[in-house]
Design a protein around this motif. Sequence first.
Motif, PDB file in Angstrom:
ATOM      1  N   ALA A 153      12.053 -22.595  -2.065  1.00  0.00           N
ATOM      2  CA  ALA A 153      11.085 -21.496  -1.979  1.00  0.00           C
ATOM      3  C   ALA A 153      11.547 -20.499  -0.925  1.00  0.00           C
ATOM      4  O   ALA A 153      12.234 -20.864   0.035  1.00  0.00           O
ATOM      5  N   ARG A 154      11.182 -19.238  -1.117  1.00  0.00           N
ATOM      6  CA  ARG A 154      11.464 -18.196  -0.123  1.00  0.00           C
ATOM      7  C   ARG A 154      10.162 -17.825   0.570  1.00  0.00           C
ATOM      8  O   ARG A 154       9.165 -17.531  -0.088  1.00  0.00           O
ATOM      9  N   LEU A 155      10.179 -17.864   1.889  1.00  0.00           N
ATOM     10  CA  LEU A 155       9.041 -17.396   2.677  1.00  0.00           C
ATOM     11  C   LEU A 155       9.417 -16.026   3.230  1.00  0.00           C
ATOM     12  O   LEU A 155      10.205 -15.914   4.167  1.00  0.00           O
ATOM     13  N   VAL A 156       8.878 -14.983   2.606  1.00  0.00           N
ATOM     14  CA  VAL A 156       9.203 -13.607   2.982  1.00  0.00           C
ATOM     15  C   VAL A 156       8.101 -13.083   3.895  1.00  0.00           C
ATOM     16  O   VAL A 156       6.919 -13.092   3.527  1.00  0.00           O
ATOM     17  N   ILE A 157       8.486 -12.639   5.081  1.00  0.00           N
ATOM     18  CA  ILE A 157       7.519 -12.172   6.075  1.00  0.00           C
ATOM     19  C   ILE A 157       7.892 -10.763   6.516  1.00  0.00           C
ATOM     20  O   ILE A 157       9.031 -10.510   6.919  1.00  0.00           O
ATOM     21  N   GLU A 158       6.932  -9.850   6.432  1.00  0.00           N
ATOM     22  CA  GLU A 158       7.112  -8.503   6.983  1.00  0.00           C
ATOM     23  C   GLU A 158       6.140  -8.352   8.153  1.00  0.00           C
ATOM     24  O   GLU A 158       4.944  -8.189   7.954  1.00  0.00           O
ATOM     25  N   PRO A 159       6.644  -8.425   9.393  1.00  0.00           N
ATOM     26  CA  PRO A 159       5.759  -8.354  10.553  1.00  0.00           C
ATOM     27  C   PRO A 159       5.588  -6.922  11.065  1.00  0.00           C
ATOM     28  O   PRO A 159       6.461  -6.075  10.895  1.00  0.00           O
ATOM     29  N   GLN A 175       2.610  -9.647   6.674  1.00  0.00           N
ATOM     30  CA  GLN A 175       2.486  -9.636   5.220  1.00  0.00           C
ATOM     31  C   GLN A 175       3.378 -10.762   4.711  1.00  0.00           C
ATOM     32  O   GLN A 175       4.601 -10.693   4.816  1.00  0.00           O
ATOM     33  N   VAL A 176       2.760 -11.803   4.164  1.00  0.00           N
ATOM     34  CA  VAL A 176       3.480 -13.036   3.845  1.00  0.00           C
ATOM     35  C   VAL A 176       3.494 -13.272   2.338  1.00  0.00           C
ATOM     36  O   VAL A 176       2.475 -13.093   1.664  1.00  0.00           O
ATOM     37  N   GLN A 177       4.648 -13.682   1.838  1.00  0.00           N
ATOM     38  CA  GLN A 177       4.771 -14.105   0.444  1.00  0.00           C
ATOM     39  C   GLN A 177       5.585 -15.389   0.375  1.00  0.00           C
ATOM     40  O   GLN A 177       6.583 -15.533   1.078  1.00  0.00           O
ATOM     41  N   VAL A 178       5.139 -16.317  -0.466  1.00  0.00           N
ATOM     42  CA  VAL A 178       5.936 -17.487  -0.819  1.00  0.00           C
ATOM     43  C   VAL A 178       6.371 -17.289  -2.265  1.00  0.00           C
ATOM     44  O   VAL A 178       5.533 -17.102  -3.152  1.00  0.00           O
ATOM     45  N   GLN A 179       7.675 -17.307  -2.492  1.00  0.00           N
ATOM     46  CA  GLN A 179       8.223 -17.047  -3.824  1.00  0.00           C
ATOM     47  C   GLN A 179       9.002 -18.254  -4.326  1.00  0.00           C
ATOM     48  O   GLN A 179       9.589 -19.004  -3.541  1.00  0.00           O
ATOM     49  N   ASP A 180       9.008 -18.420  -5.653  1.00  0.00           N
ATOM     50  CA  ASP A 180       9.825 -19.483  -6.231  1.00  0.00           C
ATOM     51  C   ASP A 180      11.256 -18.980  -6.418  1.00  0.00           C
ATOM     52  O   ASP A 180      11.586 -17.843  -6.039  1.00  0.00           O
ATOM     53  N   ILE A 181      12.109 -19.791  -7.011  1.00  0.00           N
ATOM     54  CA  ILE A 181      13.522 -19.443  -7.129  1.00  0.00           C
ATOM     55  C   ILE A 181      13.737 -18.196  -7.986  1.00  0.00           C
ATOM     56  O   ILE A 181      14.716 -17.466  -7.819  1.00  0.00           O
ATOM     57  N   ALA A 182      12.785 -17.912  -8.888  1.00  0.00           N
ATOM     58  CA  ALA A 182      12.900 -16.734  -9.746  1.00  0.00           C
ATOM     59  C   ALA A 182      12.372 -15.468  -9.076  1.00  0.00           C
ATOM     60  O   ALA A 182      12.461 -14.381  -9.641  1.00  0.00           O
ATOM     61  N   GLY A 183      11.807 -15.607  -7.875  1.00  0.00           N
ATOM     62  CA  GLY A 183      11.265 -14.450  -7.167  1.00  0.00           C
ATOM     63  C   GLY A 183       9.814 -14.160  -7.473  1.00  0.00           C
ATOM     64  O   GLY A 183       9.271 -13.143  -7.019  1.00  0.00           O
ATOM     65  N   SER A 184       9.163 -15.041  -8.237  1.00  0.00           N
ATOM     66  CA  SER A 184       7.741 -14.853  -8.550  1.00  0.00           C
ATOM     67  C   SER A 184       6.895 -15.308  -7.366  1.00  0.00           C
ATOM     68  O   SER A 184       7.160 -16.354  -6.759  1.00  0.00           O
ATOM     69  N   ALA A 185       5.874 -14.524  -7.044  1.00  0.00           N
ATOM     70  CA  ALA A 185       5.020 -14.845  -5.901  1.00  0.00           C
ATOM     71  C   ALA A 185       4.069 -15.986  -6.251  1.00  0.00           C
ATOM     72  O   ALA A 185       3.339 -15.924  -7.241  1.00  0.00           O
ATOM     73  N   LEU A 186       4.100 -17.027  -5.432  1.00  0.00           N
ATOM     74  CA  LEU A 186       3.170 -18.148  -5.570  1.00  0.00           C
ATOM     75  C   LEU A 186       2.014 -18.028  -4.584  1.00  0.00           C
ATOM     76  O   LEU A 186       0.964 -18.636  -4.772  1.00  0.00           O
ATOM     77  N   TYR A 187       2.239 -17.241  -3.550  1.00  0.00           N
ATOM     78  CA  TYR A 187       1.233 -17.092  -2.486  1.00  0.00           C
ATOM     79  C   TYR A 187       1.477 -15.745  -1.819  1.00  0.00           C
ATOM     80  O   TYR A 187       2.627 -15.366  -1.558  1.00  0.00           O
ATOM     81  N   ARG A 188       0.395 -15.025  -1.576  1.00  0.00           N
ATOM     82  CA  ARG A 188       0.497 -13.754  -0.855  1.00  0.00           C
ATOM     83  C   ARG A 188      -0.709 -13.634   0.061  1.00  0.00           C
ATOM     84  O   ARG A 188      -1.846 -13.845  -0.364  1.00  0.00           O
ATOM     85  N   MET A 189      -0.455 -13.302   1.319  1.00  0.00           N
ATOM     86  CA  MET A 189      -1.557 -13.221   2.267  1.00  0.00           C
ATOM     87  C   MET A 189      -1.190 -12.289   3.415  1.00  0.00           C
ATOM     88  O   MET A 189      -0.022 -12.153   3.781  1.00  0.00           O
ATOM     89  N   ARG A 190      -2.210 -11.666   3.955  1.00  0.00           N
ATOM     90  CA  ARG A 190      -2.081 -10.878   5.181  1.00  0.00           C
ATOM     91  C   ARG A 190      -2.660 -11.732   6.305  1.00  0.00           C
ATOM     92  O   ARG A 190      -3.852 -12.077   6.280  1.00  0.00           O
ATOM     93  N   ILE A 191      -1.820 -12.098   7.252  1.00  0.00           N
ATOM     94  CA  ILE A 191      -2.243 -12.946   8.368  1.00  0.00           C
ATOM     95  C   ILE A 191      -2.173 -12.123   9.647  1.00  0.00           C
ATOM     96  O   ILE A 191      -1.106 -11.626  10.012  1.00  0.00           O
TER      97      ILE A 191
END
Length: 302
Positions: A153-159, A175-191
């Motif tokens: 999984a990719r944990l993409v964070i834009e602080p 701004q947080v996203q967890v993506q699968d290997i195909a780049g599809s977002a499984l989780y998106r949240m503003r923390i």
Amino acid sequence: MKRSSAAAAALTLLMLGGCAQKPGPQPGFKDQGALPYVQAHGLKVEVQLPPTFVGASTVIDTKAAQAAATSSYNMVASSGNSAGLAGVLVASLVNTQMGSGTLQRDAEKAALNEARPMADLLAGVPLQERLQQRYKQASQVAGFKQGEGQVTARLVIEPKLMLTPDRGSFVLINQVQVQDIAGSALYRMRIEVVSQPIRRCGKECIDDGSLDLAKVTAALDECIDESMRVLSTDLMQPPPPPAAQETLRYVLDGQRVVERGYQLATNGSYWRYRNLYGAVKSVPVPFEDAMSQAQLQKVYAH
């Protein structure tokens, strides 16, 4: 009385119109497969630093805004407008919008200037490398398995670091996203995590307006750690039930904050909640008259 009421109405319409024009925050979401995917494959942290990392919240003086609305109404009313009260209100609103635009531009310019000392302080820090390392460390401490190989999984964070209105602390907006290997977002949240005070204590412990790099980076590290703890907890917990919604009140930097949301479990010196827009916020001050942790456990158990 009519004049003051009309001016207040114009100001209210202006404020409502301004709010309506602002795009709402992107709602968060969580796929049911997000947690199992992360647990099975681990994750790799990727920090995407924005062009401008440091900013400051804009502050418009309410007295100045009210004065602009009153002045605008008086100017239009004294000009002999014959369209009646409704016409005066509309004309006053147009003039007030023009005045408000000036106030907004002045506030944005002031915010830019007030963010510069913090930006200059961090200019000598290799932020991309440091933040990449710190978020990775914090994710490990929060219990995330680090991904290895190609399937992960990719944990993409834009602080983004935003100074609070009193400039004595900041909010780390992730701004947080967890993506699968195909780049599809499984989780998106503003923390959002509010820091501890960052001003340096001057002579006789009077705030001299100075910033200390060690104190700022320590506060930033603490916010990063809390952000990853919030992410870990949020991935594991079920959606809050309707019964958990309440009005949360707290005092931050001398300002009272009132917001509807769902209180979450506290952690050490941080109190957490999810607002109605889906963002998760963590603040270093307790809530007033909120549900106790025991009450929350009962609500979430049903």
